[in-house]
Design a protein around this motif. Structure first.
Motif, PDB file in Angstrom:
ATOM      1  N   TYR A  77       0.852  -1.195   0.000  1.00 37.62           N
ATOM      2  CA  TYR A  77       0.000   0.000   0.000  1.00 37.62           C
ATOM      3  C   TYR A  77       0.884   1.240   0.000  1.00 37.62           C
ATOM      4  CZ  TYR A  77      -3.515  -3.372   1.494  1.00 37.62           C
ATOM      5  OH  TYR A  77      -4.355  -4.454   1.566  1.00 37.62           O
ATOM      6  N   ILE A  78       0.294   2.367  -0.435  1.00 33.11           N
ATOM      7  CA  ILE A  78       1.021   3.639  -0.400  1.00 33.11           C
ATOM      8  C   ILE A  78       0.163   4.685   0.300  1.00 33.11           C
ATOM      9  CG2 ILE A  78       2.047   5.521  -1.745  1.00 33.11           C
ATOM     10  CD1 ILE A  78       2.526   3.529  -4.008  1.00 33.11           C
ATOM     11  N   ILE A  79       0.800   5.435   1.193  1.00 32.28           N
ATOM     12  CA  ILE A  79       0.193   6.639   1.755  1.00 32.28           C
ATOM     13  C   ILE A  79       1.082   7.793   1.324  1.00 32.28           C
ATOM     14  CG2 ILE A  79      -0.307   7.917   3.874  1.00 32.28           C
ATOM     15  CD1 ILE A  79      -1.117   5.269   5.166  1.00 32.28           C
ATOM     16  N   ASP A  80       0.509   8.726   0.568  1.00 29.37           N
ATOM     17  CA  ASP A  80       1.275   9.869   0.097  1.00 29.37           C
ATOM     18  C   ASP A  80       1.222  10.958   1.164  1.00 29.37           C
ATOM     19  OD1 ASP A  80       2.954  11.140  -1.669  1.00 29.37           O
ATOM     20  OD2 ASP A  80       1.358  11.896  -2.963  1.00 29.37           O
ATOM     21  N   VAL A  81       2.382  11.504   1.459  1.00 31.89           N
ATOM     22  CA  VAL A  81       2.535  12.531   2.482  1.00 31.89           C
ATOM     23  C   VAL A  81       2.672  13.870   1.769  1.00 31.89           C
ATOM     24  CG1 VAL A  81       3.966  13.293   4.403  1.00 31.89           C
ATOM     25  CG2 VAL A  81       3.699  10.834   3.933  1.00 31.89           C
ATOM     26  N   ILE A  82       1.697  14.742   1.983  1.00 34.66           N
ATOM     27  CA  ILE A  82       1.655  15.992   1.239  1.00 34.66           C
ATOM     28  C   ILE A  82       1.898  17.168   2.188  1.00 34.66           C
ATOM     29  CG2 ILE A  82       0.234  17.455  -0.246  1.00 34.66           C
ATOM     30  CD1 ILE A  82      -1.353  14.722  -0.816  1.00 34.66           C
ATOM     31  N   VAL A  97      -3.333   6.097  -1.271  1.00 36.46           N
ATOM     32  CA  VAL A  97      -3.211   6.124  -2.733  1.00 36.46           C
ATOM     33  C   VAL A  97      -4.037   5.001  -3.349  1.00 36.46           C
ATOM     34  CG1 VAL A  97      -1.613   5.808  -4.663  1.00 36.46           C
ATOM     35  CG2 VAL A  97      -0.959   7.237  -2.707  1.00 36.46           C
ATOM     36  N   ASP A  98      -4.949   5.402  -4.232  1.00 37.22           N
ATOM     37  CA  ASP A  98      -5.691   4.468  -5.069  1.00 37.22           C
ATOM     38  C   ASP A  98      -5.108   4.621  -6.472  1.00 37.22           C
ATOM     39  OD1 ASP A  98      -7.429   3.113  -6.717  1.00 37.22           O
ATOM     40  OD2 ASP A  98      -9.246   3.985  -5.854  1.00 37.22           O
ATOM     41  N   LYS A  99      -4.306   3.640  -6.895  1.00 37.63           N
ATOM     42  CA  LYS A  99      -3.558   3.777  -8.159  1.00 37.63           C
ATOM     43  C   LYS A  99      -4.469   3.989  -9.369  1.00 37.63           C
ATOM     44  CE  LYS A  99      -3.186  -1.096  -9.287  1.00 37.63           C
ATOM     45  NZ  LYS A  99      -2.349  -2.269  -9.371  1.00 37.63           N
ATOM     46  N   ALA A 100      -5.743   3.617  -9.250  1.00 32.31           N
ATOM     47  CA  ALA A 100      -6.669   3.794 -10.384  1.00 32.31           C
ATOM     48  C   ALA A 100      -6.947   5.273 -10.651  1.00 32.31           C
ATOM     49  CB  ALA A 100      -7.976   3.062 -10.101  1.00 32.31           C
ATOM     50  N   VAL A 101      -6.808   6.106  -9.634  1.00 32.69           N
ATOM     51  CA  VAL A 101      -7.150   7.526  -9.819  1.00 32.69           C
ATOM     52  C   VAL A 101      -6.019   8.472  -9.407  1.00 32.69           C
ATOM     53  CG1 VAL A 101      -9.636   7.161  -9.574  1.00 32.69           C
ATOM     54  CG2 VAL A 101      -8.271   7.639  -7.542  1.00 32.69           C
ATOM     55  N   TYR A 102      -4.953   7.956  -8.848  1.00 33.62           N
ATOM     56  CA  TYR A 102      -3.882   8.801  -8.311  1.00 33.62           C
ATOM     57  C   TYR A 102      -2.742   8.896  -9.303  1.00 33.62           C
ATOM     58  CZ  TYR A 102      -1.786  11.050  -4.225  1.00 33.62           C
ATOM     59  OH  TYR A 102      -1.281  11.975  -3.331  1.00 33.62           O
ATOM     60  N   ASN A 103      -2.182  10.090  -9.474  1.00 29.95           N
ATOM     61  CA  ASN A 103      -1.027  10.249 -10.352  1.00 29.95           C
ATOM     62  C   ASN A 103       0.206   9.717  -9.619  1.00 29.95           C
ATOM     63  OD1 ASN A 103       1.086  10.996 -11.960  1.00 29.95           O
ATOM     64  ND2 ASN A 103       0.399  13.094 -12.261  1.00 29.95           N
ATOM     65  N   MET A 104       0.715   8.605 -10.088  1.00 33.30           N
ATOM     66  CA  MET A 104       1.798   7.883  -9.405  1.00 33.30           C
ATOM     67  C   MET A 104       3.200   8.335  -9.832  1.00 33.30           C
ATOM     68  SD  MET A 104       0.508   5.280  -7.487  1.00 33.30           S
ATOM     69  CE  MET A 104       1.700   3.954  -7.579  1.00 33.30           C
ATOM     70  N   LYS A 105       3.295   9.204 -10.841  1.00 34.68           N
ATOM     71  CA  LYS A 105       4.586   9.503 -11.449  1.00 34.68           C
ATOM     72  C   LYS A 105       5.632  10.010 -10.442  1.00 34.68           C
ATOM     73  CE  LYS A 105       5.962  12.570 -15.008  1.00 34.68           C
ATOM     74  NZ  LYS A 105       5.579  13.229 -16.240  1.00 34.68           N
ATOM     75  N   ARG A 106       5.263  10.995  -9.606  1.00 31.72           N
ATOM     76  CA  ARG A 106       6.236  11.540  -8.651  1.00 31.72           C
ATOM     77  C   ARG A 106       6.638  10.497  -7.617  1.00 31.72           C
ATOM     78  NH1 ARG A 106       4.568  17.632  -7.158  1.00 31.72           N
ATOM     79  NH2 ARG A 106       4.072  16.579  -5.231  1.00 31.72           N
ATOM     80  N   ILE A 107       5.690   9.670  -7.204  1.00 29.91           N
ATOM     81  CA  ILE A 107       5.991   8.604  -6.245  1.00 29.91           C
ATOM     82  C   ILE A 107       6.949   7.593  -6.871  1.00 29.91           C
ATOM     83  CG2 ILE A 107       4.989   6.622  -5.019  1.00 29.91           C
ATOM     84  CD1 ILE A 107       2.466   8.397  -4.604  1.00 29.91           C
ATOM     85  N   GLU A 158      -8.511  -3.203  -0.688  1.00 29.44           N
ATOM     86  CA  GLU A 158      -8.279  -3.443  -2.128  1.00 29.44           C
ATOM     87  C   GLU A 158      -7.400  -2.370  -2.790  1.00 29.44           C
ATOM     88  OE1 GLU A 158     -12.270  -1.327  -1.711  1.00 29.44           O
ATOM     89  OE2 GLU A 158     -11.285  -2.976  -0.691  1.00 29.44           O
ATOM     90  N   MET A 159      -6.968  -1.340  -2.046  1.00 28.91           N
ATOM     91  CA  MET A 159      -6.162  -0.256  -2.639  1.00 28.91           C
ATOM     92  C   MET A 159      -4.678  -0.632  -2.677  1.00 28.91           C
ATOM     93  SD  MET A 159      -8.185   2.964  -0.929  1.00 28.91           S
ATOM     94  CE  MET A 159      -7.223   4.310  -1.580  1.00 28.91           C
ATOM     95  N   THR A 160      -4.407  -1.824  -3.187  1.00 30.97           N
ATOM     96  CA  THR A 160      -3.038  -2.335  -3.225  1.00 30.97           C
ATOM     97  C   THR A 160      -2.320  -1.838  -4.474  1.00 30.97           C
ATOM     98  OG1 THR A 160      -3.733  -4.318  -4.412  1.00 30.97           O
ATOM     99  CG2 THR A 160      -3.726  -4.438  -2.001  1.00 30.97           C
ATOM    100  N   VAL A 161      -1.001  -1.929  -4.420  1.00 28.55           N
ATOM    101  CA  VAL A 161      -0.177  -1.681  -5.603  1.00 28.55           C
ATOM    102  C   VAL A 161       0.730  -2.897  -5.776  1.00 28.55           C
ATOM    103  CG1 VAL A 161      -0.203   0.833  -5.447  1.00 28.55           C
ATOM    104  CG2 VAL A 161       1.600  -0.416  -4.284  1.00 28.55           C
TER     105      VAL A 161
END
Length: 174
Positions: A77-82, A97-107, A158-161
Motif C-alpha cells: 500500500y502507499i500513503i502519500d505525504v503531502i 493512494v488508489d492507483k486507479a485515480v492517483y497520479n503515481m509519477k512523482r511517487i 483493495e487499494m493495493t499496488v
C-alpha cells in the motif's frame, strides 16, 4: 533496489512517500496508532512492514493528519505525504493512494531514485519517549474527530499496488 524486496506473506507493507520538496527542511513524524514508526524531512520515503488488519496511521507536523486502514497480508500500500505551507507554518496531509485515480509519477520517480529511510530500534525508542505527550494529544484529536463524525481518509484493503506499479517507466515517444 530495496523497494522491490519480496513481501512476507504474513505481513503488509505500507510506503509513506513524501515526493514533494515543499517544506523540505520540516520533519514529519509518523505513527501507527500509539507507536512512532519514523520521522524524516524532504522528498524521501519509508517502507513500513506491519501485521495485516486494522491500523490508524497518522503524521504530525504543526497539525495531525489521520488515515484509518484495513490491510491484507502479502500486499503493498502507499500513503502519500503531502506537505502544505501557510505563512511560517507547515502542515501535513496524508492520503491513501488508489492507483486507479492517483497520479503515481512523482511517487515512482522518488522510489526509483532513493533508498527508503530506515530507523534503528534505539532511534525509534528515543522518538517514542520524546513523542509521549504528542501521542496522547494525537489520540485525543483522532477520537474527537471520530466523535464529531468528521470524515477520516480510509485506506481500503483493495487499494493495493504491485511491485511493478512502484517502478517509474519513461513513456516512449511515437
Amino acid at each position: 533496489s530495496q523497494s522491490l524486496d519480496s513481501i512476507p506473506t504474513d505481513k503488509s507493507v505500507v510506503y509513506f512517500t513524501r515526493a514533494s520538496a515543499l517544506g523540505a527542511l520540516i520533519n514529519f513524524t509518523y505513527f501507527d496508532g500509539e507507536k512512532v514508526i519514523g520521522r524524516f524531512n524532504g522528498p524521501k520515503y519509508m517502507k513500513y512492514v506491519c501485521d495485516p488488519g486494522k491500523h490508524l496511521f497518522w503524521a504530525r507536523s504543526e497539525n495531525k493528519s489521520f488515515v484509518d486502514a484495513e490491510l491484507k497480508a502479502g500486499e503493498i500500500y502507499i500513503i502519500d505525504v503531502i506537505p502544505r505551507m501557510g505563512g511560517l507554518k507547515a502542515s501535513v496531509k496524508i492520503t491513501p493512494v488508489d492507483k486507479a485515480v492517483y497520479n503515481m509519477k512523482r511517487i515512482q520517480k522518488l522510489l526509483s531514485k532513493r533508498e527508503p529511510e530506515t530507523f534503528t530500534k534505539l532511534e525509534l525508542d528515543e522518538l517514542q519517549n520524546e513523542m509521549s505527550n504528542v501521542i496522547i494529544r494525537g489520540m485525543e484529536k483522532y477520537n474527537d474527530l471520530k466523535n464529531k463524525d468528521k470524515e477520516i481518509n480510509f485506506l481500503k484493503p483493495e487499494m493495493t499496488v504491485s511491485k511493478e506499479d512502484l517502478i517509474f517507466v519513461k513513456k516512449k515517444k511515437n
